[in-house]
Design a protein around this motif. Structure first.
Motif, PDB file in Angstrom:
ATOM      1  N   LEU A   5      47.751  33.205  40.424  1.00 33.89           N
ATOM      2  CA  LEU A   5      46.358  33.632  40.414  1.00 33.89           C
ATOM      3  C   LEU A   5      46.154  35.001  39.745  1.00 33.89           C
ATOM      4  O   LEU A   5      45.269  35.118  38.876  1.00 33.89           O
ATOM      5  CB  LEU A   5      45.796  33.644  41.838  1.00 33.89           C
ATOM      6  N   HIS A  35      46.235  34.671  35.953  1.00 33.36           N
ATOM      7  CA  HIS A  35      45.074  33.961  35.409  1.00 33.36           C
ATOM      8  C   HIS A  35      43.815  34.848  35.454  1.00 33.36           C
ATOM      9  O   HIS A  35      42.997  34.802  34.531  1.00 33.36           O
ATOM     10  CB  HIS A  35      44.841  32.661  36.170  1.00 33.36           C
ATOM     11  N   GLN A  36      43.679  35.621  36.498  1.00 32.87           N
ATOM     12  CA  GLN A  36      42.514  36.506  36.597  1.00 32.87           C
ATOM     13  C   GLN A  36      42.533  37.572  35.504  1.00 32.87           C
ATOM     14  O   GLN A  36      41.479  38.006  35.034  1.00 32.87           O
ATOM     15  CB  GLN A  36      42.476  37.158  37.982  1.00 32.87           C
ATOM     16  N   GLN A  37      43.720  37.971  35.117  1.00 35.98           N
ATOM     17  CA  GLN A  37      43.851  38.971  34.060  1.00 35.98           C
ATOM     18  C   GLN A  37      43.655  38.364  32.674  1.00 35.98           C
ATOM     19  O   GLN A  37      43.088  38.983  31.786  1.00 35.98           O
ATOM     20  CB  GLN A  37      45.230  39.632  34.149  1.00 35.98           C
ATOM     21  N   ILE A  76      38.031  34.229  34.949  1.00 37.19           N
ATOM     22  CA  ILE A  76      37.988  33.467  36.199  1.00 37.19           C
ATOM     23  C   ILE A  76      36.848  33.996  37.063  1.00 37.19           C
ATOM     24  O   ILE A  76      36.813  35.189  37.391  1.00 37.19           O
ATOM     25  CB  ILE A  76      39.326  33.563  36.965  1.00 37.19           C
ATOM     26  N   SER A  92      37.748  31.102  42.824  1.00 36.51           N
ATOM     27  CA  SER A  92      38.983  30.399  43.166  1.00 36.51           C
ATOM     28  C   SER A  92      38.916  29.976  44.624  1.00 36.51           C
ATOM     29  O   SER A  92      38.318  30.673  45.452  1.00 36.51           O
ATOM     30  CB  SER A  92      40.203  31.297  42.928  1.00 36.51           C
ATOM     31  N   VAL A 133      41.080  27.232  40.250  1.00 35.06           N
ATOM     32  CA  VAL A 133      40.350  28.341  39.625  1.00 35.06           C
ATOM     33  C   VAL A 133      39.301  27.779  38.679  1.00 35.06           C
ATOM     34  O   VAL A 133      39.475  26.711  38.094  1.00 35.06           O
ATOM     35  CB  VAL A 133      41.300  29.291  38.853  1.00 35.06           C
ATOM     36  N   LYS A 173      30.064  38.562  38.423  1.00 37.37           N
ATOM     37  CA  LYS A 173      31.231  39.131  37.739  1.00 37.37           C
ATOM     38  C   LYS A 173      30.820  39.889  36.486  1.00 37.37           C
ATOM     39  O   LYS A 173      31.333  40.983  36.203  1.00 37.37           O
ATOM     40  CB  LYS A 173      32.233  38.033  37.381  1.00 37.37           C
TER      41      LYS A 173
END
Length: 318
Positions: free
Chosen positions: A253, A256-258, A262, A265, A274, A302
């Protein structure tokens, strides 16, 4: 019969739009709770969606005449909300997030007391009104139970009953379903939906599903600003082809967030699903996902967070 009589009363009140223009509010500690908020809210259910601390309660309190604004205007029909507070209070029903009751009074006694405070002096009229409202909120059979023994959902329905006193033209409910079990939440949804056919009802919440199920119009607010407004169905349709999903291991996770945009999740069967938001598929490992209002909500929040964080280094340099 009583329930139908109440609905007939509500229908006789001429509908009013609530128009908010350039509303701003900064508290003494420097917190800017509202930043030029502008909304036009028609008759029906309006969802004000945002996380805790987004400015929802500040906006509700200002509309409800409980605090002043620093700038801007609010009009309910021809009533100037910020400058004609007594007039607003005559046509306002308000259910705040924290709603207190006298626990040793019965629902009937307390609603009768509220009715007197609302100016319903005639005993016969007051009795009929109280009964009709308890019927409307499905509490008449529990009218002689002390409010201290009511469940959370029953207290919320009682809160709506008191908010409907005086034939209001505007109802404000602030986080009404937080903490309710699914059955009580469904009952409350049905009640709000019925009321929302005849007046302006503002539902302030952080629960996306409540807005999806109930509201014809909505706005997303965060950090005191309106990020998006419109019809929930149309907002979701605009996100078609922009949501992508993938199942990964929990340890993947952070990477992937970086690497990807995203927006949400959640755990499923020991793994993490995600969702990414964007015009193009991030890569061949993702697949298209049917969007919902939660996807739009998280993408807007976000984007606002990233824009705010990007401004901080510039402010420090200045």
């Amino acid at each position: 019969m009583l329930k139908q009589a109440l609905i007939t009363i509500l229908k006789t009140k001429a509908p009013m739009n609530l128009v908010i223009e350039g509303l701003s509010k900064t508290y003494p500690n420097g917190t800017q709770a509202l930043k030029g908020v502008s909304l036009e809210i028609p008759t029906g259910m309006f969802g004000l969606l945002g996380p805790n601390g987004a400015g929802k309660s500040s906006l509700m309190r200002t509309i409800a005449t409980l605090q002043d604004a620093d700038a801007g205007s609010i009009h309910l029909g021809d009533i100037d909300v910020l400058n004609e507070k007594p007039k607003v209070r005559q046509v306002l029903g308000y259910l705040p997030q924290e709603f207190g009751v006298y626990p040793r009074m019965t629902a009937y006694q307390m609603l009768d007391h509220f009715a007197q405070l609302k100016g319903i002096k005639n005993a016969k009229e007051r009795k009929a009104t109280v009964r009709a409202l308890l019927e409307q909120t499905n509490l008449y059979r529990e009218r002689n139970i002390k409010l201290g023994n009511y469940s959370g959902g029953m207290k919320q329905r009682f809160g709506i009953a008191q908010a409907l006193l005086g034939q209001p033209k505007l109802i404000i409910v602030d986080e009404p379903t937080a903490g309710l079990d699914p059955a009580e939440r469904n009952r409350f949804h049905n009640l709000l939906s019925e009321i929302g056919e005849h007046m302006v009802v503002i539902l302030s919440t952080h629960i996306v599903e409540d807005v999806t199920n109930l509201c014809r119009h909505m706005a997303i607010i965060h950090k005191g600003e309106v990020l998006l407004k419109g019809n929930p169905r149309e907002v979701v349709e605009a996100a078609q082809g922009k949501v992508w999903k993938k199942m990964i291991a929990k340890v993947e996770l952070p990477q992937h967030q970086q690497q990807y945009n995203i927006v949400s999740s959640h755990l499923f069967d020991g793994k993490v699903i995600v969702k990414a938001f964007g015009d193009e598929c991030p890569d061949e490992s993702f697949e298209a996902s049917i969007p919902d209002l939660e996807d739009v909500y998280f993408s807007q929040i976000k984007a606002k967070e990233e824009a705010t964080n990007a401004q901080i280094p510039n402010q420090i340099q200045e």
